[in-house]
Scaffold this active site. Structure first.
Site, PDB file in Angstrom:
ATOM      1  N   CYS A 134       0.852  -1.224   0.133  1.00 32.67           N
ATOM      2  CA  CYS A 134      -0.072  -0.029  -0.033  1.00 32.67           C
ATOM      3  C   CYS A 134       0.955   1.222   0.129  1.00 32.67           C
ATOM      4  CB  CYS A 134      -0.874  -0.094   1.309  1.00 32.67           C
ATOM      5  SG  CYS A 134      -2.135   1.483   1.356  1.00 32.67           S
ATOM      6  N   CYS A 137      -0.488   4.387   2.309  1.00 30.92           N
ATOM      7  CA  CYS A 137      -0.030   3.902   3.733  1.00 30.92           C
ATOM      8  C   CYS A 137       1.152   4.202   3.975  1.00 30.92           C
ATOM      9  CB  CYS A 137      -0.738   2.482   3.999  1.00 30.92           C
ATOM     10  SG  CYS A 137      -1.967   1.898   3.257  1.00 30.92           S
ATOM     11  N   ASP A 138       2.146   3.756   3.155  1.00 34.50           N
ATOM     12  CA  ASP A 138       3.478   3.457   3.544  1.00 34.50           C
ATOM     13  C   ASP A 138       4.474   4.497   2.817  1.00 34.50           C
ATOM     14  OD1 ASP A 138       2.678   1.669   5.474  1.00 34.50           O
ATOM     15  OD2 ASP A 138       2.907  -0.020   4.314  1.00 34.50           O
TER      16      ASP A 138
END
Ligand code: NDP
Length: 310
Positions: A134, A137-138
């Site tokens: 992701c 997200c990261d």
């Protein structure tokens, strides 16, 4: 046999949010968590983009907060899977893995989706230490660093251009000589200067130390040559699989298995069955959007119970 007003299947942000709303509306929900209580956030280190957590929150801790909030309003939570459903009548039947038969007036599906992985050496070993499925997200953890991302679809195109805004250099590994992504997305990829596309290329092994990822060995599928890329982040964007197999034959879904809901609502083709979260969303797939659709499903379930008098 157990009768319930509201059965919730799945325990990510969508399922827990549906539980909070359904419980507060007096629907006495029973929630089955599935095999990974907490869902995909349980394999995420730090969540920094969920509003209300100004300092960020570790994924599993955040899901624990969600669970406690659902329990506070007396949601019954069972760490078990629903393995079979029968949506043929006005009362919906479901069976848990331990054999409990549930008769539910409403069912909220929030079974989520699972990222597909490559299955190459190092991928699993460095999950959360540089390997991620992701980018949204990261990606932030790799700002001004070099990263690689695998895939040739719209997700890989979108996530690679997203990463290119944050990272110094992004290497997109496409296994064929063309991308599956839509033309406009491909153009964006090709027009991004710090995004380097490696055609006909597959990763062979993710390399690293105890600290995390340091590189990836890549293989040219046409020439057979192998080479090495120095990177600190390795993203996999080869698609997701919605966890909807048990609903096949009952609920409308697209070719990939994503549940189809009425536009702007959580309604499926079966009255009294509602879908939320990643099981019905292949575009946004964020914790906050999943939570939003969980809320919608609970409100729709409540309205349905009022209208039908069930
Ligand atoms: P897709 O299934 O569309 O694409 C997967 C990509 O990964 C393909 O290019 C495939 O290669 C590649 N791939 C699969 N397995 C491997 C492997 N083992 N090694 C290397 N590469 C591999 O998935 P997406 O997640 O990209 O998209 C899913 C759906 O969601 C699509 O319908 C897409 O259009 C939609 N979507 C739309 C967005 C938008 O409109 N903004 C954003 C994101 C997704 P190959 O082509 O060779 O099979």
């Amino acid at each position: 046999m157990e009768k319930v007003k509201c059965l919730i299947i799945g325990s990510g942000p969508a399922g827990y949010t549906a539980a909070i709303y359904a419980a507060r509306a007096g629907l006495n929900p029973v929630l089955y968590t599935g095999p990974q209580p907490g869902g995909q956030l349980m394999i995420t280190n730090e969540v920094e983009n969920y509003p209300g957590y100004p300092e960020g929150r570790n994924g599993p801790e955040m899901m624990d907060d969600f669970r406690k909030q659902a329990e506070r309003f007396e949601t019954v939570i069972r760490n078990e899977m629903i393995v079979k459903v029968d949506f043929s009548g006005p009362i919906h039947k479901a069976w848990s893995e331990s054999g409990t038969e549930i008769h539910a007036s409403t069912v909220i599906i929030s079974t989520g989706a699972s990222a597909k992985w490559l299955g190459i050496p190092g991928e699993h070993e460095y999950e959360n230490k540089g390997v991620s499925a992701c980018a949204v997200c990261d990606g932030f953890f790799f700002r001004k660093q070099k990263v690689a991302i695998v895939g040739g679809g719209d997700t890989a195109a979108e996530e690679s251009t997203y990463l290119a805004k944050i990272c110094s250099e992004v290497h997109l590994l496409v296994r064929r000589d063309e991308m599956r992504a839509s033309k406009i997305m491909q153009e964006r990829v090709l027009n991004t200067p710090n995004l380097i596309v490696h055609w006909n290329t597959s990763p062979e092994v993710v390399l690293g130390t105890e600290e995390g990822v340091t590189g990836v060995r890549i293989h040219n599928n046409k020439t057979g040559e192998t080479s090495h890329l120095d990177i600190s982040g390795f993203f996999v964007a080869i698609g997701h699989k919605p966890n909807t197999d048990i609903f096949k034959g009952w609920l409308d879904m697209d070719d990939s298995g994503y549940l189809i809901t009425k536009p702007g609502r959580s309604l499926t083709n079966i009255p009294g069955v509602f879908a939320s979260g990643d099981a019905q969303d292949k575009i946004y797939r964020q914790a906050i959007t999943a939570a939003g659709t969980g809320c919608m499903a609970a409100l729709d379930a409540e309205r349905y119970l009022v209208e039908t008098g069930l």
